[in-house]
Motif scaffolding. Structure first.
Motif, PDB file in Angstrom:
ATOM      1  N   ASP A  77      45.239  40.474  48.569  1.00  0.00           N
ATOM      2  CA  ASP A  77      46.475  41.085  48.083  1.00  0.00           C
ATOM      3  C   ASP A  77      47.671  40.199  48.371  1.00  0.00           C
ATOM      4  O   ASP A  77      48.585  40.051  47.541  1.00  0.00           O
ATOM      5  CB  ASP A  77      46.658  42.459  48.727  1.00  0.00           C
ATOM      6  CG  ASP A  77      45.583  43.445  48.275  1.00  0.00           C
ATOM      7  OD1 ASP A  77      44.991  43.179  47.191  1.00  0.00           O
ATOM      8  OD2 ASP A  77      45.329  44.431  48.990  1.00  0.00           O
ATOM      9  N   SER A 110      40.333  41.873  51.973  1.00  0.00           N
ATOM     10  CA  SER A 110      41.104  42.537  50.916  1.00  0.00           C
ATOM     11  C   SER A 110      42.589  42.343  51.130  1.00  0.00           C
ATOM     12  O   SER A 110      43.351  42.103  50.174  1.00  0.00           O
ATOM     13  CB  SER A 110      40.761  44.025  50.871  1.00  0.00           C
ATOM     14  OG  SER A 110      39.395  44.206  50.565  1.00  0.00           O
ATOM     15  N   ARG A 111      43.048  42.472  52.385  1.00  0.00           N
ATOM     16  CA  ARG A 111      44.468  42.268  52.652  1.00  0.00           C
ATOM     17  C   ARG A 111      44.895  40.837  52.329  1.00  0.00           C
ATOM     18  O   ARG A 111      45.981  40.591  51.797  1.00  0.00           O
ATOM     19  CB  ARG A 111      44.773  42.609  54.124  1.00  0.00           C
ATOM     20  CG  ARG A 111      44.736  44.110  54.414  1.00  0.00           C
ATOM     21  CD  ARG A 111      45.385  44.405  55.769  1.00  0.00           C
ATOM     22  NE  ARG A 111      44.665  43.782  56.853  1.00  0.00           N
ATOM     23  CZ  ARG A 111      43.625  44.339  57.501  1.00  0.00           C
ATOM     24  NH1 ARG A 111      43.196  45.541  57.122  1.00  0.00           N
ATOM     25  NH2 ARG A 111      43.020  43.710  58.484  1.00  0.00           N
ATOM     26  N   ASP A 161      47.713  37.383  45.914  1.00  0.00           N
ATOM     27  CA  ASP A 161      48.105  37.806  44.566  1.00  0.00           C
ATOM     28  C   ASP A 161      49.597  38.044  44.468  1.00  0.00           C
ATOM     29  O   ASP A 161      50.217  37.829  43.418  1.00  0.00           O
ATOM     30  CB  ASP A 161      47.352  39.065  44.168  1.00  0.00           C
ATOM     31  CG  ASP A 161      45.867  38.793  43.982  1.00  0.00           C
ATOM     32  OD1 ASP A 161      45.519  37.604  43.796  1.00  0.00           O
ATOM     33  OD2 ASP A 161      45.071  39.749  44.025  1.00  0.00           O
ATOM     34  N   GLU A 162      50.217  38.541  45.562  1.00  0.00           N
ATOM     35  CA  GLU A 162      51.641  38.864  45.535  1.00  0.00           C
ATOM     36  C   GLU A 162      52.526  37.646  45.777  1.00  0.00           C
ATOM     37  O   GLU A 162      53.704  37.654  45.435  1.00  0.00           O
ATOM     38  CB  GLU A 162      51.946  39.944  46.585  1.00  0.00           C
ATOM     39  CG  GLU A 162      51.270  41.280  46.276  1.00  0.00           C
ATOM     40  CD  GLU A 162      51.477  42.285  47.401  1.00  0.00           C
ATOM     41  OE1 GLU A 162      52.118  41.886  48.398  1.00  0.00           O
ATOM     42  OE2 GLU A 162      51.015  43.427  47.273  1.00  0.00           O
TER      43      GLU A 162
END
Length: 745
Positions: A673, A669-670, A676-677
């Motif tokens: 993220d 998950s990290r 995505d960023e």
């Protein structure tokens, strides 16, 4: 050598006798040779020779024999052998024969008497040198009414002069040949001679009928065949070849006749368009004559014949016929919409004289500039006309019967638009002039001309003057040259660019009408610096500066420099884009291609230089995993620092009933993220490989040295005996085993 004649019908004749024969029978006579003992027999006592069969001179004319006189007692020859010839004497026993038959001859009809036809010959097998047995004479047994034969030569000749092939084309003549010169008792033979009568052109052509009737529709095209007629000729071959011609003047104009070379028929065709309403019946005189005329028979009469051909013209429903006074119509361009341009007229040529309706073919008038009255044929304007846009219009008018629109006629009309003075004159171009600062009064600056879209019949005449707003102008003057041009001159001494560098001179132009139209144009005058010769050096206008200072070569060089700069900029942009795409491809390779394959075995645990162990680790940063569960205890300093303990546990396997994957979910998950960023990388949808083993695996080991026993049950001391390359491995497992024992204790 004795020569004896023997008559065929006599049986014997004493021929052989010896001088020593005293008649007492002491001498015996014998013969030998041709026919001896078979055809001829000899009396041994008397020497008489007898013929035993009938002789034929035509088969054999003589026989050669030998006679002997012998002593009857001793059979000795009393005299030398004597040779003699028996010649067969001819008698008339062979009739004349015609050996070259059958005979076929020919003679032209109407040949004069005594014309030779052919010759026949008969042959007689009897001896021509003996008597008259072979002398043959000829005579006619059958056909003597028409033919004769020469008694000595056998030449057959005509006996009459009126042989007619059309009456009888062949004769069978029997010729007889008699020997003995035709005397009583002579033998005879006969043959049949076929005499063919050949044709001469002695018969003129004759039409079987004196009148023929044909019919044809009035719309028949020129060249349409109406019918055929044929004149009969009793002759044959080329004597029947004939030609046809039309004799009357009317028929020659309307019709044409030709000859069919195969059938010798006359083909009558249409030569001019027919009109039922003008004439319903045409009478044509057709004449036939032989192509080859024999001058010998001209006195027999004329070799031609005539017949009458009546041609009836059939009425058909014809389309209307236009009767325009002219195909050219003129109209003023200022005509109002709906004005009558002209009228077309069409009439039905048929006897019914049906009413006619009119229309315009819109394919020829797509803009619908004109309309037509369907009943009267009046053509009117449908839109405003403009000669300057279109000076001519070509339209097609349709005329059709009111009750039968399929009967349509077309007429092309040319409409000329006449000019009216509706366009004012204008300056030919936006004139710009230049004046030197040191110009003198009366100096010519510019000659101007005008254009006018109108075309008056008397030609253009323009008038020039300064516009009313330029009446207070003291700088320039305008002179009308009276040839549709005007000249602008200076009115003062010198100009100063610092005070005013540009002047605008309004000029009024008027045409001759009617009505007279005018327009105002502006002449732009720039003040420039000039040299002593009056050549312009510089103006306050960029155009004059460029034209005065830059040569064509300099302009070309400037353009080349600009093109080079553009090419360099494009090249730099292309290289920059290529470099960026190369970096992007390398980033893609780093992110995706994380499987590294080695094809070399390596040197064991001691070989640490064969490959880089760090390549087996992920390129990502695992620093955020420090302190988490996953095989490292507290104080291990991260997962990388726990690598030795993990290597010790590789051979071990045990099943953990409580599986916890939360650590992996949090880690993934990290990473999602972060991806995505991060806006600097494209959003790749790809499989990510993470170099993180985690704690305990629920699946069994894939190693070939797998074992179901725990490490405490195995003894790895044997690894030391494998050589120096496995000592470090043995030390690792031995150390690990010691740790387990200490924990158990």
């Amino acid at each position: 050598m004795p020569l004896l004649d023997l008559v065929p019908w006599r049986c014997s004749e004493p021929l052989i006798h010896s001088d020593s024969d005293e008649g007492d029978g002491s001498i015996k006579y014998t013969i030998s040779g041709e026919g001896a003992g078979s055809i001829f027999l000899i009396d041994e006592v008397t020497g008489d020779i007898h013929a035993t069969e009938r002789l034929d001179r035509e088969q054999k004319t003589f026989y050669t024999l030998r006679a002997q006189a012998r002593d009857r007692q001793t059979n000795q020859l009393l005299e030398p052998e004597s040779e003699f010839i028996i010649k067969v004497q001819d008698i008339n026993d062979s009739e004349p024969r015609f050996l070259e038959g059958p005979y076929i001859g020919s003679v032209a009809e109407l040949s004069p008497i005594g014309t030779s036809v052919m010759q026949v010959m008969a042959s007689d097998a009897d001896d021509p040198t003996y008597g008259s047995s072979a002398r043959v004479v000829y005579s006619v047994l059958e056909g003597e009414q028409h033919f004769t034969v020469d008694s000595k030569t056998g030449v057959i000749r005509t006996a009459v002069a009126n042989l007619d092939r059309e009456t009888q084309d062949r004769y069978e003549v029997v010729i007889r040949a008699t020997d003995m010169a035709g005397q009583l008792g002579g033998l005879s033979g006969s043959t049949t001679v076929t005499i063919v009568i050949t044709d001469v052109n002695d018969n003129p052509p004759r039409f079987p009928q004196k009148m023929y009737q044909f019919s044809v529709v009035e719309t028949a095209l020129v060249g349409t065949a109406i019918g055929r007629v044929k004149a009969e000729d009793s002759d044959v071959g080329e004597n029947t070849d004939m030609t046809y011609q039309i004799k009357d003047e009317e028929g020659v104009q309307m019709f044409k006749v030709t000859t069919d070379s195969n059938t010798q028929e006359a083909i009558i065709t249409v030569q001019k368009p027919l009109d039922y309403e003008a004439k319903m019946v045409h009478t044509v005189v057709v004449e036939a004559l032989n192509k080859f005329v024999d001058p010998r028979f001209v006195d027999l009469g004329t070799f031609r014949d005539q017949t009458i051909v009546r041609v009836s013209v059939l009425d058909v429903d014809e389309p209307p016929e236009f009767r325009p006074p002219s195909d050219l119509i003129e109209v003023q361009e200022d005509a109002y919409v709906g004005s009558v341009v002209g009228v077309v007229t069409a009439l039905d040529p048929d006897a019914a004289n049906n009413p006619v309706r009119y229309a315009i073919d819109r394919d020829t008038d797509l803009e619908r500039i004109f309309d037509i009255d369907a009943n009267t044929g009046a053509i009117v304007t449908g839109k405003v006309l403009d000669r300057e846009t279109a000076g001519w219009h070509n339209i097609t008018v349709l005329a059709m019967e009111a009750d039968n629109h399929s009967q349509v006629s077309r007429a092309s009309l040319r409409i000329r638009i006449l000019d009216v003075n509706d366009n004012p004159p204008e300056l030919a171009t936006p004139y710009e002039a230049a004046v030197c600062e040191d110009a003198k009064p009366g100096q010519l600056i510019q000659t101007i001309s005008v254009v006018d879209r109108d075309e008056p019949q008397s030609g253009h005449r323009f008038y020039f003057t300064l516009a009313p707003e330029a009446t207070d102008n003291h700088h320039f003057s305008l002179l009308d040259i009276q040839d549709n041009t005007a000249a602008v001159h200076t009115r003062r001494v010198g100009f100063n660019r610092q005070e005013q560098d540009i002047y605008f001179l309004p000029i009024l132009v008027v045409d001759s009408g009617p009505p007279a139209l005018s327009s105002t144009g502006t002449l732009t005058i720039r003040v420039c610096g000039c040299d002593s010769t009056g050549a312009i050096q510089s103006c306050n206008s960029t155009a004059y500066v460029m034209s005065a200072t830059l040569s064509p070569g300099a302009l070309i060089a400037l353009l080349v420099c600009i093109l080079i700069l553009i090419v360099l900029v494009l090249l730099i942009l292309t290289l920059k884009r290529h470099h960026k795409s190369h970096l992007t491809s390398e980033e893609d390779e780093d992110m995706r291609d994380n499987v590294i394959k080695y094809n070399d075995e390596g040197g064991g645990e001691q070989d640490t230089e064969a490959y880089d162990m760090s390549a087996l680790r992920s390129l990502y940063d695992f620093s955020e995993l420090k302190g988490s569960d996953g095989g490292g205890g507290p104080g291990d300093g991260g997962m990388i620092s726990n690598l030795p303990s993990e290597l010790h546990a590789l051979p071990q396997w045990f099943q953990n009933p409580d599986l916890d994957f939360s650590m992996f979910r949090d880690y993934i998950s990290r990473k999602v993220d972060q991806a995505d960023e991060d806006l600097s990388v494209p959003p790749y949808d790809s499989f990510q490989t993470y170099a993180f083993e985690g704690s305990d695996s629920p699946v069994p080991s894939l190693s070939s040295i797998n074992t179901w026993s725990t490490s405490s049950e195995q003894d790895f001391s044997y690894l030391s005996s494998w050589g120096p390359r496995f000592r470090q491995l043995a030390a690792l497992y031995a150390g690990h085993k010691g740790e387990e024992e200490s924990e158990e204790s």
